[in-house]
Scaffold this motif. Structure first.
Motif, PDB file in Angstrom:
ATOM      1  N   THR A 197       0.835  -1.217   0.000  1.00  0.00           N
ATOM      2  CA  THR A 197       0.000   0.000   0.000  1.00  0.00           C
ATOM      3  C   THR A 197       0.864   1.259   0.000  1.00  0.00           C
TER       4      THR A 197
ATOM      5  N   ARG B 131       2.819   1.682  -3.525  1.00  0.00           N
ATOM      6  CA  ARG B 131       2.044   2.320  -4.605  1.00  0.00           C
ATOM      7  C   ARG B 131       2.212   3.838  -4.566  1.00  0.00           C
TER       8      ARG B 131
ATOM      9  N   LEU C 151       6.218   4.911  -5.389  1.00  0.00           N
ATOM     10  CA  LEU C 151       6.918   4.173  -6.438  1.00  0.00           C
ATOM     11  C   LEU C 151       8.098   4.946  -7.018  1.00  0.00           C
TER      12      LEU C 151
END
Length: 99
Positions: free
Chosen positions: A8, A11, A14
């Motif tokens: 989580t 994401r 990144l």
């Protein structure tokens, strides 16, 4: 040691993780529920892994003759009747004869 991060958070971060891998020469392990799920590695690391895989595959494909000669030991003679191999069976079942 690899840097671990939950999927989580990965994401959302990144771009930063990619920078850590490329410029910081780190390896990042993405986890889910605390278990490793995937890894981010540099292209150079990926090339080294591919070379290792190719090396292992080449070693596995080498013919057995490269291991040295093997002499077969004499075994029992082949049975004359393949349906009665002669494994020391003490009894045989025969259908009753009809008269």
């Amino acid at each position: 040691m690899a840097y671990e991060i939950p999927v989580t958070r990965a994401r959302a971060e990144l771009a930063d993780l990619i920078n850590r891998v490329v410029y910081g020469e780190e390896r990042v392990v993405v986890t889910r529920h605390g278990k490793p799920l995937a890894a981010l590695v540099s292209a150079a690391d990926l090339e080294r892994l591919a070379a290792l895989d190719a090396e292992e595959a080449a070693e596995a494909a080498e013919p057995a003759s490269s291991l040295g000669s093997v002499t077969a030991l004499p075994g029992p003679p082949a049975p004359a009747d393949p349906f009665r191999p002669g494994f020391g069976i003490a009894a045989e079942h025969h259908q009753p004869r009809r008269t």
